[in-house]
Design a protein around this motif. Structure first.
Motif, mmCIF file in Angstrom:
data_model
loop_
_atom_site.group_PDB
_atom_site.id
_atom_site.type_symbol
_atom_site.label_atom_id
_atom_site.label_comp_id
_atom_site.label_asym_id
_atom_site.label_seq_id
_atom_site.Cartn_x
_atom_site.Cartn_y
_atom_site.Cartn_z
ATOM 1 N N ILE A 81 -33.008 -94.082 -37.291
ATOM 2 C CA ILE A 81 -34.172 -93.325 -37.800
ATOM 3 C C ILE A 81 -33.759 -92.028 -38.493
ATOM 4 N N ARG A 82 -32.498 -91.674 -38.406
ATOM 5 C CA ARG A 82 -32.023 -90.486 -39.140
ATOM 6 C C ARG A 82 -31.528 -90.836 -40.545
ATOM 7 N N VAL A 83 -31.563 -92.110 -40.888
ATOM 8 C CA VAL A 83 -31.154 -92.530 -42.233
ATOM 9 C C VAL A 83 -32.323 -92.295 -43.197
ATOM 10 N N PRO A 84 -32.129 -91.502 -44.255
ATOM 11 C CA PRO A 84 -33.210 -91.358 -45.246
ATOM 12 C C PRO A 84 -33.609 -92.734 -45.783
ATOM 13 N N GLY A 85 -34.892 -92.988 -45.878
ATOM 14 C CA GLY A 85 -35.344 -94.288 -46.373
ATOM 15 C C GLY A 85 -35.675 -95.275 -45.260
ATOM 16 N N ILE A 86 -35.280 -94.947 -44.023
ATOM 17 C CA ILE A 86 -35.640 -95.817 -42.880
ATOM 18 C C ILE A 86 -36.640 -95.064 -42.010
ATOM 19 N N GLY A 87 -37.781 -95.688 -41.771
ATOM 20 C CA GLY A 87 -38.815 -95.070 -40.937
ATOM 21 C C GLY A 87 -38.715 -95.585 -39.507
ATOM 22 N N ILE B 181 -34.629 -107.623 -35.114
ATOM 23 C CA ILE B 181 -34.147 -108.750 -35.933
ATOM 24 C C ILE B 181 -32.644 -108.980 -35.737
ATOM 25 N N ARG B 182 -31.873 -107.903 -35.688
ATOM 26 C CA ARG B 182 -30.404 -108.074 -35.613
ATOM 27 C C ARG B 182 -29.955 -108.687 -34.292
ATOM 28 N N LYS B 183 -30.829 -108.638 -33.260
ATOM 29 C CA LYS B 183 -30.482 -109.290 -31.980
ATOM 30 C C LYS B 183 -30.361 -110.783 -32.180
ATOM 31 N N LYS B 184 -31.166 -111.317 -33.118
ATOM 32 C CA LYS B 184 -31.151 -112.768 -33.366
ATOM 33 C C LYS B 184 -30.125 -113.122 -34.427
ATOM 34 N N LYS B 185 -30.039 -112.311 -35.476
ATOM 35 C CA LYS B 185 -29.148 -112.628 -36.590
ATOM 36 C C LYS B 185 -28.750 -111.349 -37.323
ATOM 37 N N PRO B 186 -27.440 -111.122 -37.510
ATOM 38 C CA PRO B 186 -27.049 -109.874 -38.182
ATOM 39 C C PRO B 186 -27.536 -109.816 -39.632
ATOM 40 N N PHE B 187 -27.757 -108.608 -40.111
ATOM 41 C CA PHE B 187 -28.113 -108.412 -41.522
ATOM 42 C C PHE B 187 -26.865 -108.595 -42.382
ATOM 43 N N THR B 188 -27.047 -109.211 -43.535
ATOM 44 C CA THR B 188 -25.902 -109.416 -44.426
ATOM 45 C C THR B 188 -26.101 -108.788 -45.808
ATOM 46 N N LYS C 298 -28.832 -106.111 -48.495
ATOM 47 C CA LYS C 298 -29.868 -105.068 -48.426
ATOM 48 C C LYS C 298 -31.274 -105.558 -48.772
ATOM 49 N N GLU C 299 -31.383 -106.709 -49.422
ATOM 50 C CA GLU C 299 -32.730 -107.224 -49.711
ATOM 51 C C GLU C 299 -33.493 -107.484 -48.394
ATOM 52 N N GLN C 300 -32.741 -107.831 -47.345
ATOM 53 C CA GLN C 300 -33.394 -108.054 -46.042
ATOM 54 C C GLN C 300 -34.014 -106.742 -45.529
ATOM 55 N N LEU C 301 -33.342 -105.640 -45.828
ATOM 56 C CA LEU C 301 -33.890 -104.335 -45.410
ATOM 57 C C LEU C 301 -35.110 -103.972 -46.257
ATOM 58 N N GLN C 302 -35.022 -104.304 -47.542
ATOM 59 C CA GLN C 302 -36.152 -103.993 -48.440
ATOM 60 C C GLN C 302 -37.415 -104.709 -47.965
ATOM 61 N N GLU C 303 -37.229 -105.937 -47.461
ATOM 62 C CA GLU C 303 -38.394 -106.694 -46.972
ATOM 63 C C GLU C 303 -39.070 -105.981 -45.797
ATOM 64 N N LEU C 304 -38.318 -105.147 -45.092
ATOM 65 C CA LEU C 304 -38.892 -104.411 -43.950
ATOM 66 C C LEU C 304 -39.474 -103.062 -44.376
ATOM 67 N N GLY C 305 -39.403 -102.774 -45.674
ATOM 68 C CA GLY C 305 -39.956 -101.505 -46.163
ATOM 69 C C GLY C 305 -38.926 -100.393 -46.277
ATOM 70 N N SER D 237 -39.583 -99.412 -39.314
ATOM 71 C CA SER D 237 -38.542 -100.307 -39.834
ATOM 72 C C SER D 237 -37.284 -100.249 -38.972
ATOM 73 N N ALA D 238 -36.978 -99.086 -38.361
ATOM 74 C CA ALA D 238 -35.798 -99.003 -37.478
ATOM 75 C C ALA D 238 -35.970 -99.936 -36.282
#
Ligand code: SF4
Length: 370
Positions: free
Chosen positions: A316-322, A332-339, A341-348, A325-326
């Motif tokens: 939550i200290r990353v600019p652009g992550i609320g 989500i990453r508990k089930k499958k790691p992010f690979t 950035k489009e996956q992050l964009q989908e979360l806002g 979304s944090a």
């Protein structure tokens, strides 16, 4: 004087109180006294009836149009008059709720009683069960606050300043610790105890720029209050000089300042930042041009953080992550790691802001050099 004439004056005087989701701009669409356009959490416009019961006041707040030393016509609506006036609007679908405040007519207790009587008439005599926000008067008794909270969806008390000395610059008649902070703690302890409105919330308001308090003092006070209470949020009212008041020649506070205070206050209240993580200039002021979250991030040594393993406190200290979304990233990453950035964009996530501060699966997203 007719009720309508009184309403025109008393509702105009109420414009300085910010409340709940209410913007302080009067509605441009509906040209009747007391209707203020509110902005809901989802951005929709909600009309509220906002008024003072009286513009009489025993206090001498130097910035206020109603302060005791000013010489002008004082008037008052009776509880019955006010309840009927409000219902006249509500029943025609012109407003969705009531925000009730008051100057102090005779003494604090009788003023609170008049406000309570008004909302009691609405609830019990007229069967009104929609939104009511009632402003608690500094110095009000615990019993009157309790009864107000049994009738209103929200109460608030304006702390006005961040320190005793800051309040003393504004008024000689209010005691910061006794009349205000103590009442705020009573409101907090009584919250959730109302059987009628167990989900009631409370808020507060400060006037910014009317005294010499710094942004750091203001945010430090809010940090202490958020840690000790369930205060929902704080409103920052930018000081504007009013003719015939003692502060008429003082410089107005810019809304750039209050806007940055809102940004920083959200970091403290919702993101759980400590004030010491924020960046102030040598006069303990926030930057008027830069976002406090980005400035703070540039001075932290935790970046870039790995999206697939960083604790929520770092995400939550990353600019652009609320905050929302944090939490979604962690779930989500508990089930499958992010690979990617489009996956992050989908979360806002605003990735062009976040890129310099993150790695995804070990990959840097930018060559930005810390
Ligand atoms: S208490 Fe102070 S701010 Fe409130 S109405 Fe009276 S003089 Fe104005």
């Amino acid at each position: 004087m007719s009720t309508l004439e009184k309403m025109k004056i008393l509702t105009d005087s109420a414009q300085y109180d910010l409340c709940d989701y209410v913007s302080h701009h009067k509605s441009s669409q509906i040209n009747l006294p007391g209707i203020y356009e509110a902005i809901g959490h989802n951005g929709c416009k909600i009309p509220l009836f906002k008024t003072l019961m009286t513009n009489k006041c025993k206090n001498d707040c130097k910035y206020c149009i109603n302060q005791s030393k000013r010489n002008f016509t004082r008037l008052e609506l009776s509880p019955e008059e006010l309840a009927r006036a409000f219902l006249g609007y509500y029943n025609r679908g012109l407003v969705n709720g009531l925000f009730l405040s008051s100057g102090i007519s005779d003494d604090v207790d009788s003023t609170m009683e008049k406000q309570i009587e008004t909302v009691s008439l609405l609830r019990k005599k007229y069967g009104y069960d929609d939104y009511i926000h009632l402003k608690v008067i500094p110095g009000a008794s615990r019993d009157s606050i309790k009864r107000a909270m049994a009738l209103a969806n929200r109460v608030s008390i304006n702390i006005e300043a961040a320190t005793s000395s800051g309040l003393a610059e504004l008024s000689s008649t209010k005691d910061y610790n006794k009349d205000i902070l103590k009442r705020l703690s009573w409101i907090n302890s009584l919250q959730h105890k109302s059987t009628t409105y167990p989900n009631s919330t409370h808020t507060t308001q400060l006037i910014i720029g009317a005294n010499n308090e710094t942004d750091k003092e203001i945010l430090s006070r809010m940090e202490k209050i958020y840690k000790k209470s369930d205060l929902k949020r704080t409103y920052f009212s930018a000081f504007t000089p009013i003719e015939e008041t003692e502060f008429k020649n003082k410089e107005a506070c810019s809304t750039d300042r209050t806007s940055k205070l809102y940004n920083a206050d959200t970091l403290i209240n919702s993101y759980k930042y400590n004030v010491k993580e924020l960046i102030f200039d040598e006069s303990d002021k926030l930057s008027l041009t830069q976002d406090p979250k980005i400035l703070a991030a540039k001075n932290m040594n935790i970046f870039p953080v790995e999206i697939n393993s960083a604790p929520i406190r770092e995400l939550i200290r990353v600019p652009g992550i609320g905050v929302k979304s944090a939490h979604e990233i962690v779930s989500i990453r508990k089930k499958k790691p992010f690979t990617h950035k489009e996956q992050l964009q989908e979360l806002g996530v605003i990735t062009n802001r976040a890129d310099p501060y993150i790695k995804i699966n070990g990959e840097y997203q930018t060559t930005f050099n810390f």
